[in-house]
Design a protein around this motif. Structure first.
Motif, PDB file in Angstrom:
ATOM      1  N   ASN A  77     -10.958   7.050   0.579  1.00 55.06           N
ATOM      2  CA  ASN A  77      -9.897   7.966   0.131  1.00 55.06           C
ATOM      3  C   ASN A  77      -8.493   7.451   0.429  1.00 55.06           C
ATOM      4  O   ASN A  77      -7.535   8.241   0.459  1.00 55.06           O
ATOM      5  N   ALA A  78      -8.333   6.158   0.623  1.00 52.67           N
ATOM      6  CA  ALA A  78      -7.012   5.540   0.798  1.00 52.67           C
ATOM      7  C   ALA A  78      -7.183   4.040   0.630  1.00 52.67           C
ATOM      8  O   ALA A  78      -8.276   3.505   0.820  1.00 52.67           O
ATOM      9  N   THR A  79      -6.102   3.374   0.274  1.00 44.99           N
ATOM     10  CA  THR A  79      -6.085   1.908   0.244  1.00 44.99           C
ATOM     11  C   THR A  79      -5.483   1.419   1.545  1.00 44.99           C
ATOM     12  O   THR A  79      -4.334   1.728   1.858  1.00 44.99           O
ATOM     13  N   LEU A  80      -6.272   0.668   2.327  1.00 45.01           N
ATOM     14  CA  LEU A  80      -5.814   0.195   3.626  1.00 45.01           C
ATOM     15  C   LEU A  80      -5.466  -1.281   3.574  1.00 45.01           C
ATOM     16  O   LEU A  80      -6.187  -2.086   2.981  1.00 45.01           O
ATOM     17  N   THR A  81      -4.335  -1.638   4.195  1.00 44.79           N
ATOM     18  CA  THR A  81      -3.990  -3.033   4.425  1.00 44.79           C
ATOM     19  C   THR A  81      -3.773  -3.213   5.913  1.00 44.79           C
ATOM     20  O   THR A  81      -3.326  -2.300   6.607  1.00 44.79           O
ATOM     21  N   VAL A  82      -4.111  -4.412   6.411  1.00 47.70           N
ATOM     22  CA  VAL A  82      -4.064  -4.675   7.848  1.00 47.70           C
ATOM     23  C   VAL A  82      -3.209  -5.899   8.103  1.00 47.70           C
ATOM     24  O   VAL A  82      -3.363  -6.933   7.444  1.00 47.70           O
ATOM     25  N   SER A  83      -2.273  -5.787   9.045  1.00 45.06           N
ATOM     26  CA  SER A  83      -1.466  -6.923   9.493  1.00 45.06           C
ATOM     27  C   SER A  83      -1.487  -6.929  11.013  1.00 45.06           C
ATOM     28  O   SER A  83      -0.852  -6.093  11.651  1.00 45.06           O
ATOM     29  N   GLY A  84      -2.279  -7.866  11.573  1.00 45.85           N
ATOM     30  CA  GLY A  84      -2.481  -7.829  13.010  1.00 45.85           C
ATOM     31  C   GLY A  84      -3.232  -6.570  13.381  1.00 45.85           C
ATOM     32  O   GLY A  84      -4.319  -6.296  12.865  1.00 45.85           O
ATOM     33  N   GLN A  85      -2.656  -5.763  14.266  1.00 41.70           N
ATOM     34  CA  GLN A  85      -3.282  -4.486  14.638  1.00 41.70           C
ATOM     35  C   GLN A  85      -2.665  -3.310  13.905  1.00 41.70           C
ATOM     36  O   GLN A  85      -3.076  -2.172  14.109  1.00 41.70           O
ATOM     37  N   THR A  86      -1.664  -3.570  13.063  1.00 44.33           N
ATOM     38  CA  THR A  86      -1.007  -2.499  12.321  1.00 44.33           C
ATOM     39  C   THR A  86      -1.735  -2.244  11.009  1.00 44.33           C
ATOM     40  O   THR A  86      -1.987  -3.163  10.238  1.00 44.33           O
TER      41      THR A  86
END
Length: 537
Positions: free
Chosen positions: A486-495
């Motif tokens: 139910n969302a598009t997630l992007t990850v940069s490091g731990q954020t």
């Protein structure tokens, strides 16, 4: 997954005299075969690999990735498989992969990932065990020599005892042939694929000669060891001087062990007629998420690395040619498809729009491969998205911004049509002047090394409607996102950044929606619901 790699090597050594021996021609090979430094199809047409790796064994439901990779003009996909170190891919699963390869007109390099880092990483399998796995799925591979390459084992030796690579690889090739495999075989280098001790380079001739069919190609993985043009060109030149076949079986634009020179890697591969396979389509974790080419397996959401390898200089988009086995012209088809119709914009929001246009036709014999959608900004128009049909939903646009877009069709031989007439639309201003949102999460369930946060409730806290929302949060060190909904997630490091989808972005004042995610954690670490920051648009 974390790819553990070797330290930067000392200066490259001179070639051994034994490598200067001209290799014997291919012996009775069927289907794909090697001839000197080149890979050839059964009809004698040279084939140059332009592809990416796809981590099928960890993401077995992402089978739509094959069509998406093809739509971005790759001619090859390298498919990660396991025989038991991870959940094993059965013969029926491999048969389905073979079908997907054929349907999507892709040469497929099937690789056994179980061997990664043997001798240094706990749980790694031997090359002999890898051959046993290939034998267990042999029924799925019979008669596929024209479009399947068997990469016996990924990065089969770590940095400990790299010298054992020669005998282990020779034995694996011999056993594969004795079991009746007629395929083009691919063998990875030791030192986590980077060969910084030059074991593969200096013993390649002997290994090649051990194949009774003389149908083995060598694979070098280029990460931090290959951070200068001099190192890259010296290694590639060694194999070409020796007359031995080589592909760049993995590489990236960055890595924890150094910054590989991807520009030189791609330029040298193109100028020398060598194949390359980038790592990797999507799903990376363990701190190397930046190696994802697309976000969450969404082909319309290219990362900077994805833009570079598909659309950059010497990239897949301009250098890939479909195998003639699938009907591709091998570059002979020079007839461009007709120009698409004027795109029309609908469902315009503050961050997206849906475009449709009348379809192109292609008379050159390759068939339409897809469409590219561009924003009009002069000579270097940025690519907004790709579609295999005559419609696309654009996302990630800026609020209250005018866009002028046009469409170009592309056929299977990579011929581009002319630009369609442009259309202009302006995104809505979003929730300014009274829009706002809040977000809060709950740990629903947890186990020894993972947990689920659901729901993360997003609420419109403003006095006007919003058409989209973005939630950011930070995971503790060592925690990784392993799934979401139910969302598009992007990850940069731990954020982590979560963005609304087309069906849950519109919220009236006081309205709410939710999303969730699954996370991995070191055993014993505390599961956390996190602290969230929400921005409305």
């Amino acid at each position: 997954m974390r790819k553990r790699l070797g330290l930067v090597a000392a200066a490259f050594l001179s070639l051994l005299v034994s490598m200067l021996i001209v290799p014997a021609p291919a012996h009775a090979a069927v289907g794909l075969r090697v001839s000197g430094t080149r890979i050839m199809e059964a009809n004698g047409n040279a084939f140059v690999i332009r592809g990416v790796s796809h981590a099928h064994t960890w993401f077995p439901t992402q089978t739509s990735s094959f069509a998406a990779i093809k739509a971005l003009r790759a001619n090859t996909v390298r498919v990660v498989l396991s025989g038991g170190r991870w959940p094993a891919n059965s013969a029926s699963d491999v048969a389905n992969i073979v079908s997907l390869c054929r349907t999507n007109r892709l040469i497929c390099v099937l690789e056994n990932h179980d061997t990664t880092g043997y001798g240094e990483q706990s749980g790694a399998y031997t090359l002999d065990q890898a051959v046993t796995y290939w034998n267990s799925v042999r029924s799925a591979l019979t008669g596929t020599e024209d479009f399947i390459v068997i990469n016996i084992g990924n990065e089969p030796i770590g940095n400990n005892n790299a010298a054992s690579w020669t005998s282990a690889t020779t034995s694996a090739i011999s056993r594969m042939r004795s079991l009746g495999f007629q395929h083009l075989l691919m063998v990875d280098a030791p030192n986590w694929g980077q060969d910084w001790q030059f074991t593969m380079r200096d013993n390649a001739q002997a290994v090649f000669n051990s194949d009774p069919q003389r149908n083995t190609v060598f694979s070098i993985h280029m990460y931090g060891v290959f951070d200068t043009a001099a190192e890259i060109t010296a290694y590639l030149s060694a194999f070409q001087t020796a007359g031995l076949p080589l592909v760049i079986g993995e590489f990236g634009h960055d890595h924890s062990d150094g910054n590989p020179d991807e520009d030189t890697i791609m330029a040298q591969a193109q100028s020398r007629g060598l194949g390359y396979i980038g790592w990797s389509w999507s799903g990376n974790g363990g701190g190397v998420e930046y190696l994802d080419m697309v976000t969450n397996f969404n082909a319309a959401s290219l990362t900077s690395w994805g833009q570079r390898i598909f659309n950059g200089a010497n990239g897949i988009g301009t250098t890939s040619r479909e195998a003639t086995f699938f009907g591709g012209g091998g570059g002979d088809d020079t007839t461009a498809p007709t120009t698409p119709g004027t795109p029309s914009a609908a469902d315009v929001t503050s961050s997206g729009a849906r475009l449709t246009w009348s379809a192109s036709t292609d008379s050159g014999g390759s068939g339409l491969a897809g469409y590219n959608v561009y924003r009009e900004q002069g000579a270097n128009d940025p690519l907004l998205g790709q579609s295999t049909t005559n419609s696309i939903t654009l996302t990630g646009l800026s609020p209250a911004t005018q866009y002028q877009v046009y469409v170009r069709a592309r056929d299977g031989a990579n011929n581009l049509s002319g630009n369609s007439p442009t259309t202009t639309f302006t995104t809505s201003p979003g929730g300014s002047g009274g829009g706002g949102c809040t977000a809060a999460g709950t740990v629903q369930t947890q186990w020894s090394n993972g947990y689920v946060v659901q729901p993360v409730t997003v609420t419109n806290s403003g006095t006007s409607a919003v058409s989209g929302w973005t939630v950011t949060f930070t995971l503790p060190s060592g925690h990784t996102v392993t799934g979401s909904w139910n969302a598009t997630l992007t990850v940069s490091g731990q954020t982590v950044t979560a963005r609304s989808l087309g069906y849950n972005g519109n919220l009236g004042p006081g309205g709410s929606t939710s999303f969730g995610f699954q996370a991995g954690r070191p055993n014993g670490n505390t599961a956390t619901a996190g602290s969230y920051t929400c921005t409305a648009s």
